[in-house]
Write an enzyme that holds these catalytic residues in place. Structure first.
Site, PDB file in Angstrom:
ATOM      1  N   PRO A  89       0.600  -1.132   0.181  1.00 56.66           N
ATOM      2  CA  PRO A  89       0.234   0.018  -0.100  1.00 56.66           C
ATOM      3  C   PRO A  89       0.806   1.368   0.032  1.00 56.66           C
ATOM      4  O   PRO A  89       0.353   2.419  -0.259  1.00 56.66           O
ATOM      5  CB  PRO A  89      -0.886  -0.249   1.276  1.00 56.66           C
ATOM      6  CG  PRO A  89      -0.562  -1.388   1.784  1.00 56.66           C
ATOM      7  CD  PRO A  89       0.553  -2.125   1.328  1.00 56.66           C
ATOM      8  N   GLU A 116       3.469  -8.596   8.704  1.00 54.34           N
ATOM      9  CA  GLU A 116       3.412  -7.149   8.860  1.00 54.34           C
ATOM     10  C   GLU A 116       4.453  -6.632   7.612  1.00 54.34           C
ATOM     11  O   GLU A 116       4.175  -5.430   7.564  1.00 54.34           O
ATOM     12  CB  GLU A 116       3.881  -6.702  10.296  1.00 54.34           C
ATOM     13  CG  GLU A 116       2.826  -6.529  11.211  1.00 54.34           C
ATOM     14  CD  GLU A 116       2.028  -7.654  11.230  1.00 54.34           C
ATOM     15  OE1 GLU A 116       0.886  -7.449  10.812  1.00 54.34           O
ATOM     16  OE2 GLU A 116       2.155  -8.603  11.415  1.00 54.34           O
ATOM     17  N   ARG A 154      -2.248  -9.448 -20.731  1.00 52.41           N
ATOM     18  CA  ARG A 154      -3.235  -9.131 -21.967  1.00 52.41           C
ATOM     19  C   ARG A 154      -2.527  -8.346 -22.687  1.00 52.41           C
ATOM     20  O   ARG A 154      -3.103  -8.180 -23.977  1.00 52.41           O
ATOM     21  CB  ARG A 154      -4.538  -8.920 -21.278  1.00 52.41           C
ATOM     22  CG  ARG A 154      -4.447  -7.806 -20.299  1.00 52.41           C
ATOM     23  CD  ARG A 154      -5.780  -7.483 -19.714  1.00 52.41           C
ATOM     24  NE  ARG A 154      -6.927  -6.977 -20.644  1.00 52.41           N
ATOM     25  CZ  ARG A 154      -7.783  -7.161 -21.193  1.00 52.41           C
ATOM     26  NH1 ARG A 154      -8.306  -8.504 -21.211  1.00 52.41           N
ATOM     27  NH2 ARG A 154      -8.591  -6.553 -21.986  1.00 52.41           N
ATOM     28  N   ASP A 169      -9.514  -1.413 -26.564  1.00 57.85           N
ATOM     29  CA  ASP A 169      -9.446  -0.106 -27.116  1.00 57.85           C
ATOM     30  C   ASP A 169      -9.927   1.245 -26.328  1.00 57.85           C
ATOM     31  O   ASP A 169      -9.473   2.359 -26.255  1.00 57.85           O
ATOM     32  CB  ASP A 169     -10.285  -0.134 -28.482  1.00 57.85           C
ATOM     33  CG  ASP A 169      -9.100  -0.863 -29.413  1.00 57.85           C
ATOM     34  OD1 ASP A 169      -9.799  -1.112 -30.593  1.00 57.85           O
ATOM     35  OD2 ASP A 169      -8.006  -1.253 -29.153  1.00 57.85           O
TER      36      ASP A 169
HETATM   37  C1  9WO Z   1      -0.403  -5.563   8.510  1.00 60.37           C
HETATM   38  C2  9WO Z   1      -0.792  -5.190   9.902  1.00 60.37           C
HETATM   39  C3  9WO Z   1      -1.035  -5.606  10.973  1.00 60.37           C
HETATM   40  C4  9WO Z   1      -0.944  -4.982  12.085  1.00 60.37           C
HETATM   41  C5  9WO Z   1      -0.208  -3.634  12.118  1.00 60.37           C
HETATM   42  C6  9WO Z   1       0.021  -3.126  11.038  1.00 60.37           C
HETATM   43  C7  9WO Z   1       0.047  -3.618   9.808  1.00 60.37           C
HETATM   44  N1  9WO Z   1       0.280  -3.533   8.874  1.00 60.37           N
HETATM   45  C8  9WO Z   1       0.176  -4.404   7.900  1.00 60.37           C
HETATM   46  C9  9WO Z   1       0.552  -4.432   6.277  1.00 60.37           C
HETATM   47  O1  9WO Z   1       0.669  -3.466   5.959  1.00 60.37           O
HETATM   48  N2  9WO Z   1       0.917  -5.837   5.803  1.00 60.37           N
HETATM   49  C10 9WO Z   1       1.116  -5.857   4.729  1.00 60.37           C
HETATM   50  C11 9WO Z   1       0.446  -6.918   3.936  1.00 60.37           C
HETATM   51  C12 9WO Z   1       2.686  -6.060   4.280  1.00 60.37           C
HETATM   52  C13 9WO Z   1       2.963  -6.094   3.076  1.00 60.37           C
HETATM   53  C14 9WO Z   1       2.124  -6.930   2.054  1.00 60.37           C
HETATM   54  N3  9WO Z   1       0.723  -6.977   2.590  1.00 60.37           N
HETATM   55  C15 9WO Z   1      -0.087  -6.003   1.552  1.00 60.37           C
HETATM   56  C16 9WO Z   1      -0.071  -5.743   0.685  1.00 60.37           C
HETATM   57  N4  9WO Z   1      -1.107  -5.755   1.996  1.00 60.37           N
HETATM   58  N5  9WO Z   1      -1.720  -4.823   1.107  1.00 60.37           N
HETATM   59  C17 9WO Z   1      -1.018  -5.075   0.159  1.00 60.37           C
HETATM   60  C18 9WO Z   1      -1.176  -4.136  -1.126  1.00 60.37           C
HETATM   61  C19 9WO Z   1      -0.467  -4.360  -1.934  1.00 60.37           C
HETATM   62  C20 9WO Z   1      -0.682  -3.678  -3.211  1.00 60.37           C
HETATM   63  N6  9WO Z   1      -1.722  -2.715  -3.350  1.00 60.37           N
HETATM   64  C21 9WO Z   1      -2.461  -2.712  -2.556  1.00 60.37           C
HETATM   65  C22 9WO Z   1      -2.265  -3.247  -1.186  1.00 60.37           C
END
Ligand code: 9WO
Length: 247
Positions: A89, A116, A154, A169
């Site tokens: 994120p 995490e 794709r 397109d």
């Molecule tokens: C989990 C968590 C739990 C307790 C406190 C803090 C916390 N942070 C996270 C967290 O951000 N976990 C991520 C899970 C770690 C990297 C991989 N994860 C992930 C990737 N979640 N969402 C994505 C992601 C990837 C691409 N686009 C949007 C979301």
């Protein structure tokens, strides 16, 4: 194109890429997907890939060593250069323009975090680019990797049939949203198909579709539409549609 995915759940990615356009592209040899599990490169009886975070707090962090060994194996499997992309994120939002650039590469390596996240020192040393597929938190990077695999596949030459290319397109060509689509029956309790689509007048149909794309983009995603840079014809179409905005 070759895509290597580093993930604790390699089966998940293989499954999501087995069907439809991506599955067919693999059968046609246009795309080769390879999953790599850091656990296979972890030492000891327990094959640990995670440990508790320094500084305390909930959850676990993915360890440097198994990821380093895994990435080394990934690199050794093919001499072609490849950027390492981490899905998170905190990354730069993915756009169709970036998808087009990625699709032109010979190879890329996608890194999926779990728990995490990944030890920052590995990210700093190994990752070339961080990409987000949207402003929400998932349980890991795998769904993001599957999105990139799909979007990039794709665009490989020969991946789409003629019928599928036409659909592409509208967004690909000019960044506008797609127009509405209708099929049989022409008349239904839920509504009738717009007369123009049944007219056989191909110029009028193209004009109507363009107008609907402009109107929908203006209504739903004004951030995608720079109205000042529209052609005179498009400005006129949009102005006309706004007077009577029913599809
Ligand atoms: C989990 C968590 C739990 C307790 C406190 C803090 C916390 N942070 C996270 C967290 O951000 N976990 C991520 C899970 C770690 C990297 C991989 N994860 C992930 C990737 N979640 N969402 C994505 C992601 C990837 C691409 N686009 C949007 C979301």
């Amino acid at each position: 194109m070759r895509i290597d995915v580093i993930t604790l759940f390699p089966d998940f990615l293989a499954q999501s890429a087995a069907l439809g356009v991506v599955g067919r592209a693999q059968e046609r040899g246009l795309m080769s997907l390879h999953g790599w599990n850091p656990r296979d490169y972890a030492e000891g009886n327990y094959r640990r890939v995670d440990d508790r975070p320094f500084g305390g707090g909930p959850g676990m962090v993915m360890l440097i060593e198994p990821l380093q060994a895994c990435l080394e194996a990934v690199r050794a499997a093919d001499p072609q250069p490849a950027p390492v992309i981490y899905l998170s994120p905190q990354g730069k939002p993915l756009t169709q323009a970036r998808v087009r650039e990625l699709a032109a590469l010979p190879r890329m390596i996608l890194l999926c975090g779990r728990y995490e996240g990944v030890d920052e020192r590995f990210l700093a040393s190994a990752v070339d680019e961080e990409i987000s597929i949207g402003d929400y938190v998932l349980s890991g990077g795998e769904l993001g990797a599957a999105v990139i695999v799909d979007a990039v596949t794709r665009l490989q030459e020969g991946a789409l049939n003629d019928a599928e290319s036409a659909v592409q397109d509208s967004f690909e060509g000019d960044g506008l949203l797609d127009c509405p689509h209708y099929s049989q029956p022409a008349s239904h309790p839920l509504g009738d198909v717009p007369d123009v689509l049944r007219s056989g007048n191909h110029a009028a149909i193209a004009r109507w579709r363009r107008q609907q794309s402009l109107l929908r983009t203006a209504q739903r995603r004004p951030d995608l539409l720079d109205e000042s840079s529209l052609s005179k014809a498009d400005k006129a179409l949009l102005a006309e549609a706004r007077k009577d905005p029913r599809p």
